[in-house]
Design a protein around this motif. Sequence first.
Motif, PDB file in Angstrom:
ATOM      1  N   GLY A 135      -4.198   1.922   2.399  1.00 32.71           N
ATOM      2  CA  GLY A 135      -3.242   1.275   1.510  1.00 32.71           C
ATOM      3  C   GLY A 135      -3.061   2.042   0.230  1.00 32.71           C
ATOM      4  O   GLY A 135      -3.387   3.226   0.134  1.00 32.71           O
ATOM      5  N   GLY A 136      -2.563   1.348  -0.772  1.00 32.12           N
ATOM      6  CA  GLY A 136      -2.348   1.991  -2.057  1.00 32.12           C
ATOM      7  C   GLY A 136      -1.703   1.049  -3.048  1.00 32.12           C
ATOM      8  O   GLY A 136      -1.345  -0.076  -2.728  1.00 32.12           O
ATOM      9  N   GLY A 137      -1.602   1.535  -4.265  1.00 34.91           N
ATOM     10  CA  GLY A 137      -1.022   0.765  -5.350  1.00 34.91           C
ATOM     11  C   GLY A 137      -1.506   1.314  -6.677  1.00 34.91           C
ATOM     12  O   GLY A 137      -1.989   2.442  -6.745  1.00 34.91           O
ATOM     13  N   THR A 164      -1.863  -3.066  -2.183  1.00 36.77           N
ATOM     14  CA  THR A 164      -1.794  -3.700  -0.869  1.00 36.77           C
ATOM     15  C   THR A 164      -2.578  -2.816   0.086  1.00 36.77           C
ATOM     16  O   THR A 164      -2.375  -1.603   0.133  1.00 36.77           O
ATOM     17  N   THR A 165      -3.511  -3.437   0.812  1.00 38.90           N
ATOM     18  CA  THR A 165      -4.288  -2.690   1.799  1.00 38.90           C
ATOM     19  C   THR A 165      -4.176  -3.375   3.149  1.00 38.90           C
ATOM     20  O   THR A 165      -3.929  -4.572   3.242  1.00 38.90           O
ATOM     21  N   TYR A 190      -3.967  -7.342   2.949  1.00 37.25           N
ATOM     22  CA  TYR A 190      -4.483  -7.890   1.702  1.00 37.25           C
ATOM     23  C   TYR A 190      -3.487  -7.564   0.597  1.00 37.25           C
ATOM     24  O   TYR A 190      -3.303  -6.408   0.242  1.00 37.25           O
ATOM     25  N   ARG A 191      -2.828  -8.604   0.069  1.00 37.02           N
ATOM     26  CA  ARG A 191      -1.866  -8.393  -1.008  1.00 37.02           C
ATOM     27  C   ARG A 191      -2.419  -8.815  -2.351  1.00 37.02           C
ATOM     28  O   ARG A 191      -1.886  -8.477  -3.380  1.00 37.02           O
ATOM     29  N   LEU A 234     -13.080  -8.481  -4.495  1.00 35.36           N
ATOM     30  CA  LEU A 234     -12.680  -9.681  -3.769  1.00 35.36           C
ATOM     31  C   LEU A 234     -11.213  -9.533  -3.424  1.00 35.36           C
ATOM     32  O   LEU A 234     -10.364  -9.419  -4.311  1.00 35.36           O
ATOM     33  N   VAL A 235     -10.936  -9.493  -2.129  1.00 29.18           N
ATOM     34  CA  VAL A 235      -9.556  -9.417  -1.677  1.00 29.18           C
ATOM     35  C   VAL A 235      -9.283 -10.609  -0.762  1.00 29.18           C
ATOM     36  O   VAL A 235     -10.165 -11.078  -0.048  1.00 29.18           O
ATOM     37  N   VAL A 236      -8.064 -11.107  -0.819  1.00 29.31           N
ATOM     38  CA  VAL A 236      -7.637 -12.215   0.022  1.00 29.31           C
ATOM     39  C   VAL A 236      -6.379 -11.763   0.742  1.00 29.31           C
ATOM     40  O   VAL A 236      -5.471 -11.186   0.131  1.00 29.31           O
TER      41      VAL A 236
END
Length: 187
Positions: free
Chosen positions: A96-98, A108-109, A125-126, A140-142
Amino acid sequence: MGGRFSWGRRFGCVVAASLAALVQAAPDASAHAAHAAHAAHAARADAVMSCTGSNTISFSPGLSLTAQRTRIDGNGAYDCVATDPALRSGTSSISGGGRNGCFFSDATTVEQITWNTGERTTVVYRMGNVQQVAGQAVVLVVGRVTKGKFKGRTVASPGLQATLDPLKCASKGGVRRITGPSALLIV
């Protein structure tokens, strides 16, 4: 569900408590991370799968004090308990990247998981929070499962990855890699 999920709930409480303890040590990140830890803990009762494992994530260019456009790549491995007893483990690739930095993440991954049964899951994961706290990356990613096994379900993935040299946040090359324990909670 019985005893198998009591372990998953206990693990979830340990993850949430660990995140809360780290947050108390870092007041700057406390509000967002405490809310995320509480949400992850509250979701435990509805979990269809709870996994523990580790991730290694690379950033190009490395994370620095100032957020910048960054490419993310990595991999993970998990041991799991699930409502489906055939699902016991999984491996993943992450991309991903950002805009990312040591104290900010807006990326975003995508995590492509292959389960021990051969089934696959794609998670996007956004929403994520990556904070450098006392030399550790608190992650922590959701996200949501967009394809494959568990399509439509929500995924929380808290973790604590060690930064090999936390002073690198202030260096020209930045933090290029973090690695350490992670979790997957699919609800």
